[in-house]
Scaffold this motif. Sequence first.
Motif, PDB file in Angstrom:
ATOM      1  N   TYR A   1       1.060  -0.982  -0.394  1.00 31.68           N
ATOM      2  CA  TYR A   1      -0.075   0.057  -0.096  1.00 31.68           C
ATOM      3  C   TYR A   1       0.737   1.004   0.138  1.00 31.68           C
ATOM      4  O   TYR A   1       1.458   1.175   0.819  1.00 31.68           O
ATOM      5  N   PRO A   2       0.135   2.626  -0.173  1.00 35.34           N
ATOM      6  CA  PRO A   2       1.129   3.495  -0.525  1.00 35.34           C
ATOM      7  C   PRO A   2       0.878   4.241   0.568  1.00 35.34           C
ATOM      8  O   PRO A   2      -0.094   4.298   1.428  1.00 35.34           O
ATOM      9  N   MET A   3       2.001   5.400   0.824  1.00 30.88           N
ATOM     10  CA  MET A   3       1.337   5.702   1.977  1.00 30.88           C
ATOM     11  C   MET A   3       0.590   7.501   1.947  1.00 30.88           C
ATOM     12  O   MET A   3       0.569   8.160   0.153  1.00 30.88           O
ATOM     13  N   LYS A   4       0.214   7.872   2.858  1.00 31.90           N
ATOM     14  CA  LYS A   4      -1.065   9.228   2.226  1.00 31.90           C
ATOM     15  C   LYS A   4      -0.749  10.103   4.131  1.00 31.90           C
ATOM     16  O   LYS A   4      -0.525   8.890   4.800  1.00 31.90           O
ATOM     17  N   LYS A   5      -0.730  11.128   3.637  1.00 28.94           N
ATOM     18  CA  LYS A   5      -1.300  11.875   4.592  1.00 28.94           C
ATOM     19  C   LYS A   5      -3.274  11.516   4.928  1.00 28.94           C
ATOM     20  O   LYS A   5      -3.528  12.088   4.609  1.00 28.94           O
TER      21      LYS A   5
ATOM     22  N   ALA B   1      -0.348  12.803  10.268  1.00 29.06           N
ATOM     23  CA  ALA B   1       0.398  12.186  10.196  1.00 29.06           C
ATOM     24  C   ALA B   1       0.027  10.932   8.867  1.00 29.06           C
ATOM     25  O   ALA B   1      -0.812  10.845   7.632  1.00 29.06           O
ATOM     26  N   ASN B   2       1.397  10.210   8.697  1.00 32.73           N
ATOM     27  CA  ASN B   2       1.820   9.204   7.722  1.00 32.73           C
ATOM     28  C   ASN B   2       0.558   8.030   7.202  1.00 32.73           C
ATOM     29  O   ASN B   2       0.509   7.180   8.708  1.00 32.73           O
ATOM     30  N   VAL B   3      -0.287   7.466   6.849  1.00 32.01           N
ATOM     31  CA  VAL B   3      -0.712   5.860   6.934  1.00 32.01           C
ATOM     32  C   VAL B   3      -1.245   6.151   5.629  1.00 32.01           C
ATOM     33  O   VAL B   3      -0.809   6.287   4.278  1.00 32.01           O
TER      34      VAL B   3
ATOM     35  N   THR C   1       5.513  -5.066  -2.157  1.00 35.64           N
ATOM     36  CA  THR C   1       5.915  -3.709  -1.922  1.00 35.64           C
ATOM     37  C   THR C   1       6.283  -3.052  -0.909  1.00 35.64           C
ATOM     38  O   THR C   1       6.022  -3.440   0.145  1.00 35.64           O
ATOM     39  N   GLN C   2       7.478  -2.027  -1.041  1.00 29.04           N
ATOM     40  CA  GLN C   2       7.177  -0.574  -0.291  1.00 29.04           C
ATOM     41  C   GLN C   2       6.447   0.152  -0.307  1.00 29.04           C
ATOM     42  O   GLN C   2       5.422   0.179  -0.937  1.00 29.04           O
ATOM     43  N   TYR C   3       6.233   1.362   0.834  1.00 26.17           N
ATOM     44  CA  TYR C   3       5.248   2.407   0.831  1.00 26.17           C
ATOM     45  C   TYR C   3       5.263   2.771  -1.194  1.00 26.17           C
ATOM     46  O   TYR C   3       3.863   3.206  -1.136  1.00 26.17           O
TER      47      TYR C   3
END
Length: 105
Positions: free
Chosen positions: A18-22, A27-29, A80-82
């Motif tokens: 999963y990608p990261m988002k604010k 906060a990064n989630v 996968t990585q973020y």
Amino acid sequence: GFNVGGGYRWEDKIAIGYPMKKDANGANVFDIENPYYGPTADHFDFWIGYERRLTEKIDWRVQLNIRNAFDSNSLVPLSTQYDGTVAAWGIAPVRSWTLTNTFSF
């Protein structure tokens, strides 16, 4: 007493990261609504066999199976990585041959 057959197996894509988002608080989630997906997979199996009665009480059967007939040695992404880069790889199923003899009495 001859027999032939085949099989087809299909595996759908699966989420491997999963990608990261604010979020609303900054906060990064993880963005679970937009996953990174692994590939789909197709697999073909074939067999050929022969059977006959050897005696009044003994039947014989021989069969050659080929599993994953068109697959080759390849790597499949597992996670996968973020940022979407592959974090872990696995080895895809490989072609295998099996010869069986069966006696029934």
